[in-house]
Design a protein around this motif. Structure first.
Motif, PDB file in Angstrom:
ATOM      1  N   VAL A 271       0.849  -1.195   0.000  1.00 48.05           N
ATOM      2  CA  VAL A 271       0.000   0.000   0.000  1.00 48.05           C
ATOM      3  C   VAL A 271       0.889   1.250   0.000  1.00 48.05           C
ATOM      4  CG1 VAL A 271      -1.706   1.303   1.335  1.00 48.05           C
ATOM      5  CG2 VAL A 271      -1.916  -1.183   1.108  1.00 48.05           C
ATOM      6  N   GLU A 272       0.558   2.226  -0.847  1.00 46.79           N
ATOM      7  CA  GLU A 272       1.411   3.404  -1.091  1.00 46.79           C
ATOM      8  C   GLU A 272       1.878   4.108   0.177  1.00 46.79           C
ATOM      9  OE1 GLU A 272      -0.618   6.016  -3.720  1.00 46.79           O
ATOM     10  OE2 GLU A 272       0.074   4.992  -5.543  1.00 46.79           O
ATOM     11  N   THR A 350       4.703  -2.695 -12.750  1.00 40.29           N
ATOM     12  CA  THR A 350       3.299  -2.495 -13.114  1.00 40.29           C
ATOM     13  C   THR A 350       2.847  -3.566 -14.101  1.00 40.29           C
ATOM     14  OG1 THR A 350       3.967  -1.000 -14.907  1.00 40.29           O
ATOM     15  CG2 THR A 350       3.434   0.017 -12.780  1.00 40.29           C
ATOM     16  N   VAL A 370       0.552   0.094  -4.603  1.00 33.77           N
ATOM     17  CA  VAL A 370      -0.857   0.271  -4.955  1.00 33.77           C
ATOM     18  C   VAL A 370      -1.498   1.297  -4.027  1.00 33.77           C
ATOM     19  CG1 VAL A 370      -1.141  -2.041  -5.915  1.00 33.77           C
ATOM     20  CG2 VAL A 370      -1.497  -1.662  -3.474  1.00 33.77           C
ATOM     21  N   LYS A 371      -2.635   1.835  -4.452  1.00 36.98           N
ATOM     22  CA  LYS A 371      -3.269   2.948  -3.736  1.00 36.98           C
ATOM     23  C   LYS A 371      -3.775   2.554  -2.359  1.00 36.98           C
ATOM     24  CE  LYS A 371      -7.336   4.192  -5.139  1.00 36.98           C
ATOM     25  NZ  LYS A 371      -8.466   4.726  -5.951  1.00 36.98           N
ATOM     26  N   ASP A 372      -4.440   1.413  -2.247  1.00 35.83           N
ATOM     27  CA  ASP A 372      -5.076   1.059  -0.980  1.00 35.83           C
ATOM     28  C   ASP A 372      -5.260  -0.451  -0.879  1.00 35.83           C
ATOM     29  OD1 ASP A 372      -7.202   0.498  -2.718  1.00 35.83           O
ATOM     30  OD2 ASP A 372      -8.224   2.396  -2.297  1.00 35.83           O
ATOM     31  N   GLU A 373      -5.922  -0.869   0.180  1.00 39.02           N
ATOM     32  CA  GLU A 373      -6.122  -2.295   0.433  1.00 39.02           C
ATOM     33  C   GLU A 373      -6.890  -2.965  -0.696  1.00 39.02           C
ATOM     34  OE1 GLU A 373      -8.865  -4.847   3.464  1.00 39.02           O
ATOM     35  OE2 GLU A 373      -7.529  -3.373   4.405  1.00 39.02           O
ATOM     36  N   ALA A 374      -7.927  -2.320  -1.181  1.00 38.22           N
ATOM     37  CA  ALA A 374      -8.736  -2.911  -2.248  1.00 38.22           C
ATOM     38  C   ALA A 374      -7.891  -3.167  -3.490  1.00 38.22           C
ATOM     39  CB  ALA A 374      -9.922  -2.012  -2.576  1.00 38.22           C
ATOM     40  N   GLU A 375      -7.046  -2.194  -3.843  1.00 37.81           N
ATOM     41  CA  GLU A 375      -6.185  -2.362  -5.009  1.00 37.81           C
ATOM     42  C   GLU A 375      -5.135  -3.444  -4.765  1.00 37.81           C
ATOM     43  OE1 GLU A 375      -6.251  -0.935  -8.127  1.00 37.81           O
ATOM     44  OE2 GLU A 375      -8.242  -0.318  -7.461  1.00 37.81           O
ATOM     45  N   LYS A 378      -6.767  -6.793  -5.245  1.00 36.20           N
ATOM     46  CA  LYS A 378      -7.031  -6.984  -6.676  1.00 36.20           C
ATOM     47  C   LYS A 378      -5.746  -7.397  -7.393  1.00 36.20           C
ATOM     48  CE  LYS A 378      -8.707  -4.537 -10.796  1.00 36.20           C
ATOM     49  NZ  LYS A 378      -9.200  -3.237 -11.332  1.00 36.20           N
ATOM     50  N   ALA A 379      -4.643  -6.725  -7.066  1.00 36.55           N
ATOM     51  CA  ALA A 379      -3.357  -7.053  -7.686  1.00 36.55           C
ATOM     52  C   ALA A 379      -2.884  -8.446  -7.295  1.00 36.55           C
ATOM     53  CB  ALA A 379      -2.310  -6.008  -7.305  1.00 36.55           C
ATOM     54  N   ASP A 382      -4.399 -10.807  -9.559  1.00 37.51           N
ATOM     55  CA  ASP A 382      -4.234 -10.481 -10.971  1.00 37.51           C
ATOM     56  C   ASP A 382      -3.074 -11.277 -11.561  1.00 37.51           C
ATOM     57  OD1 ASP A 382      -4.537  -9.278 -13.436  1.00 37.51           O
ATOM     58  OD2 ASP A 382      -3.356  -7.496 -12.904  1.00 37.51           O
TER      59      ASP A 382
END
Length: 455
Positions: A271-272, A350, A370-375, A378-379, A382
């Motif tokens: 997380v960023e 990326t 990544v921006k946050d926990e959700a991202e 998702k990653a 992925d």
């Protein structure tokens, strides 16, 4: 033809091994079938006594077996000893628990008696890789033999010395000759083995491509398979993670076996808000890791197993950097003898880059901010792979939920690095394979789960 073992630390030839001829293969397979017919009738006490002898050999000769591993595929010597001892643990575990795992289970029906019994199926072909040349064989062989099956090993071509040493361990323990045999041959002959009527099932640990080929061939003959394939394990670092703990786990998980592990920590998804301090702490620890002679106990990583594997890894790093990744350390082939590659860290990784899309099999860490926990979650998913993964958070309840419900893998750890354990099932989903090894689930993969109904 012959198979050649080459020391990856020096580039020097160790030995050439003549391939098992077609006539010899036929003799070995027929002997396996004949010995199976008597082995399946042995009681569990006899089987576990022999398995305990195997474990004792592995423990008492761990240094010698480690030296064989180190010479053939470059494993750091201290990790080789640990591998021999872990192999012994698997043997002891199944000797202690195999009978219980395979005990018949009564089922209440309208019959006077009905139950499920677990019966051996015969000869299981094991196609095994070079990276854990003892452990991956014993985690198959111990439950298979305990279940009353027999095994045929087709090991990786660069670790024939390990394969023959393992065969000798079983012979010295007192197993009938046909219970466990090694075939010395290249992968181009695997198809004929799968097709052979003596072989009843196949287990493979290897690449996804190899798994697909084996599954297709075995499927054509309606033979059971268990596949443990590649991985690109995500290690998710959330905002509330203990960064020191996370870095320690990430480093251990990435560098074990010089990074050549299907369940290595391959993608650090951070997380960023904590990416910068994580990066700084990671570099501080990794810069203290020493690459060098794998027989030297003070070194952390040795060479890669072969020069071509080192070159493939370097190509992945170069392609990632060319696509925009930042190389924070390493990333250059050292001008020294041997298949060495330095500890390397790539940041700003990326989608579309080799370090994001492909399995990176070596001492290269990829940081994906990544921006946050959700991202982050998702990653993590992925990827076509689904072998292992980990999540780091101070909220253990949340970590458990994520590990249980969200990350799509066969094994997910919370606040620790991923590793196999004889007591727990091991395997993957998606392109990381199917079926399970180890635990109660592993020993039941290669048995006839048979219903008996008595009116």
């Amino acid at each position: 033809m012959s198979l050649v073992s080459i020391n990856p630390a020096t580039g020097e030839k160790i030995r050439e091994y003549e391939e098992t001829s077609q006539n010899e293969v036929e003799v070995i397979l027929r002997r396996a079938q004949n010995d199976f017919l008597s082995w399946r009738k042995t009681d569990f006490e006899h089987r576990n006594n022999l398995l305990y002898k195997v474990a004792a050999d592995l423990r008492s000769n761990a240094q010698r077996y480690a030296e064989v591993m180190t010479e053939e595929m470059g494993k750091p010597i201290k990790e080789g000893r640990a591998e021999a001892e872990k192999s012994a643990w698997a043997c002891e575990y199944y000797a202690e628990n195999g009978e219980e795992f395979l005990a018949s289970e009564s089922v209440e029906t309208d019959a006077s008696k009905s139950f499920v019994t677990f019966q051996p199926i015969g000869t299981v072909l094991a196609i095994m890789p070079w990276n854990f040349p003892f452990w991956q064989v014993f985690r198959f062989a111990a439950p298979a033999l305990m279940a009353g099956n027999v095994g045929i090993l087709k090991h990786a071509s660069n670790v024939t010395g390990c394969a023959l040493a393992i065969e000798k361990i079983f012979r010295d323990a007192g197993y009938p000759e046909g219970c466990f045999s090694t075939l010395v041959m290249g992968s181009d002959r695997v198809g004929e083995l799968i097709d052979h009527p003596v072989v009843k099932a196949v287990t493979l640990t290897g690449s996804t491509a190899a798994g697909k080929a084996v599954a297709a061939r075995a499927g054509g003959a309606l033979k059971k398979t268990v596949l443990e394939l590649g991985g690109s394990d995500p290690y998710v670092i959330l905002e509330d993670a203990d960064l020191d703990q996370a870095v320690t786990a990430c480093v251990t998980g990435r560098l074990i076996n010089t990074g050549q592990s299907c369940i290595a920590a391959k993608r650090y998804i951070v997380v960023e808000s904590v990416a910068k301090p994580f990066e700084e702490k990671l570099l501080e620890v990794l810069k203290g890791k020493i690459m060098g002679d794998p027989t030297d106990e003070s070194n952390d990583i040795g060479p890669m197993a072969r020069h071509d594997l080192r070159d493939e890894l370097h190509d992945q790093v170069k392609r990632s950097v060319d696509a925009g990744a930042r190389c924070l350390m390493g990333g250059e082939v050292p001008k020294i003898k041997g298949a060495f590659y330095p500890v390397t860290v790539l940041a700003d990784v990326t989608p579309g880059m080799a370090a994001y899309e492909e399995e990176i099999f070596g001492p290269v860490a990829s940081i994906i901010a990544v921006k946050d926990e959700a991202e982050a979650l998702k990653a993590a998913n992925d990827t076509p792979f689904g072998l292992g993964g980990a999540v780091f958070t101070d909220d253990v309840e949340k970590g458990e939920l994520i590990a249980t419900k969200v990350i799509e893998v066969g094994t997910c750890f919370v606040n620790d690095f991923v590793r196999s354990d004889p007591r727990l099932p091991f395997g993957g989903v998606k392109e990381s394979g199917y079926g399970r090894e180890l635990s109660q689930f592993g020993i039941r993969e290669f048995v006839n789960i048979k219903t008996v109904y008595i009116r």
